[in-house]
Design an enzyme around this catalytic site. Structure first.
Site, PDB file in Angstrom:
ATOM      1  N   CYS A   1      -8.123  -4.028  39.785  1.00  0.00           N
ATOM      2  CA  CYS A   1      -7.140  -4.037  40.864  1.00  0.00           C
ATOM      3  C   CYS A   1      -5.780  -3.533  40.350  1.00  0.00           C
ATOM      4  CB  CYS A   1      -7.054  -5.427  41.497  1.00  0.00           C
ATOM      5  SG  CYS A   1      -6.314  -5.416  43.147  1.00  0.00           S
TER       6      CYS A   1
ATOM      7  N   HIS B   1     -12.803  -6.142  43.118  1.00  0.00           N
ATOM      8  CA  HIS B   1     -12.899  -7.325  42.255  1.00  0.00           C
ATOM      9  C   HIS B   1     -14.351  -7.607  41.884  1.00  0.00           C
ATOM     10  CE1 HIS B   1      -8.692  -8.605  42.273  1.00  0.00           C
ATOM     11  NE2 HIS B   1      -8.665  -8.091  43.492  1.00  0.00           N
TER      12      HIS B   1
ATOM     13  N   GLU C   1     -15.222  -9.188  39.364  1.00  0.00           N
ATOM     14  CA  GLU C   1     -15.255 -10.480  38.663  1.00  0.00           C
ATOM     15  C   GLU C   1     -15.262 -11.685  39.588  1.00  0.00           C
ATOM     16  OE1 GLU C   1     -10.995 -10.334  39.873  1.00  0.00           O
ATOM     17  OE2 GLU C   1     -12.632  -8.919  39.559  1.00  0.00           O
TER      18      GLU C   1
END
Length: 242
Positions: A89, A177, A179
């Site tokens: 990001c 994202h 993660e």
């Protein structure tokens, strides 16, 4: 023991599901919290893997947030040395700027779950392993960037043309994202409450429901995707440095 250094801007935007994966491979994971640590004193080449995580500031806002300048210098040094680097990001935006590209507000905020579209290069990259989750990922950004010179565009989305890029095998920038840990969605909803309220069509109810629907599949695919990238980057056996 190999070390992962993660530069963190807000406490709930951490390595998420990637942290136990990295620990399981024997990496020591360490966080450096921006605003609490002296970035200028950090050796940008010391860690085996540097991860620059997301956050609510702009990659072009060094006049308001001097830490941006320090982060850009770290990233520039890391890229020059061709040491493994992952940007998520804001981290991907900082990478793009360090490589000479423009970072600027996108045509609309992209907040919520949605599919990626892989390029031909993306189909040959670690992102191909996101097929297991139908390429459904969490987006949470308002800014975007131009593709850096010599980088390979790996993915786009309906709103954002540059969702992922790679420079060689050891630098990977992800606007989305990968993660995201679905068990921590409430921290995101609370931490970004103002932004959610100010974005038409985005509600905590929808974000919560979609995270419950897509989160587990993304976590499984993210583990496969990141494992493949760690090999490609020479951080796990089977890669160029093996």
């Amino acid at each position: 023991m190999k070390e992962v250094l993660a530069i963190r801007h807000v406490t709930f935007e951490h390595l998420g599901t990637l942290a136990p994966l990295l620990s399981g491979y024997g990496f020591h994971v360490r966080y450096l919290d921006v605003g609490m640590s002296d970035l200028s004193a950090l050796d940008p080449l010391a860690a085996d893997l540097l991860v620059v995580l997301g956050g609510p500031i702009g990659a072009y806002e060094e006049d308001h947030y001097p830490c941006v300048t320090d982060e850009l210098r770290l990233i520039e040094r890391r890229l020059e040395a061709q040491r493994p680097l992952l940007g998520v990001c804001l981290g991907a935006q900082l990478m793009a700027r360090a490589l000479g590209s423009r970072v600027y507000p996108g045509r609309a905020k992209e907040i919520g779950w949605g599919p990626l579209r892989l390029t031909d290069a993306g189909e040959r990259s670690c992102l191909a392993d996101l097929a297991g989750c139908g390429y459904q990922v969490l987006h949470w950004h308002g800014d975007t960037f131009d593709l850096p010179p010599h980088a390979r565009r790996l993915a786009s989305s309906e709103i954002t043309g540059n969702q992922a890029f790679a420079l060689g095998d050891r630098a990977l920038g992800l606007q989305f994202h990968l993660e995201m840990d679905a068990t921590e969605i409430e921290r995101w909803l609370i931490g970004h409450a103002h932004e959610i309220a100010a974005t038409p069509g985005v509600t905590p109810l929808t974000l919560r429901a979609d995270t419950a629907r897509y989160g587990a599949a993304l976590a499984a695919s993210a583990a496969t995707c990141m494992s493949r990238w760690l090999v490609d980057a020479g951080l796990l056996p089977g890669g160029p440095a093996d």
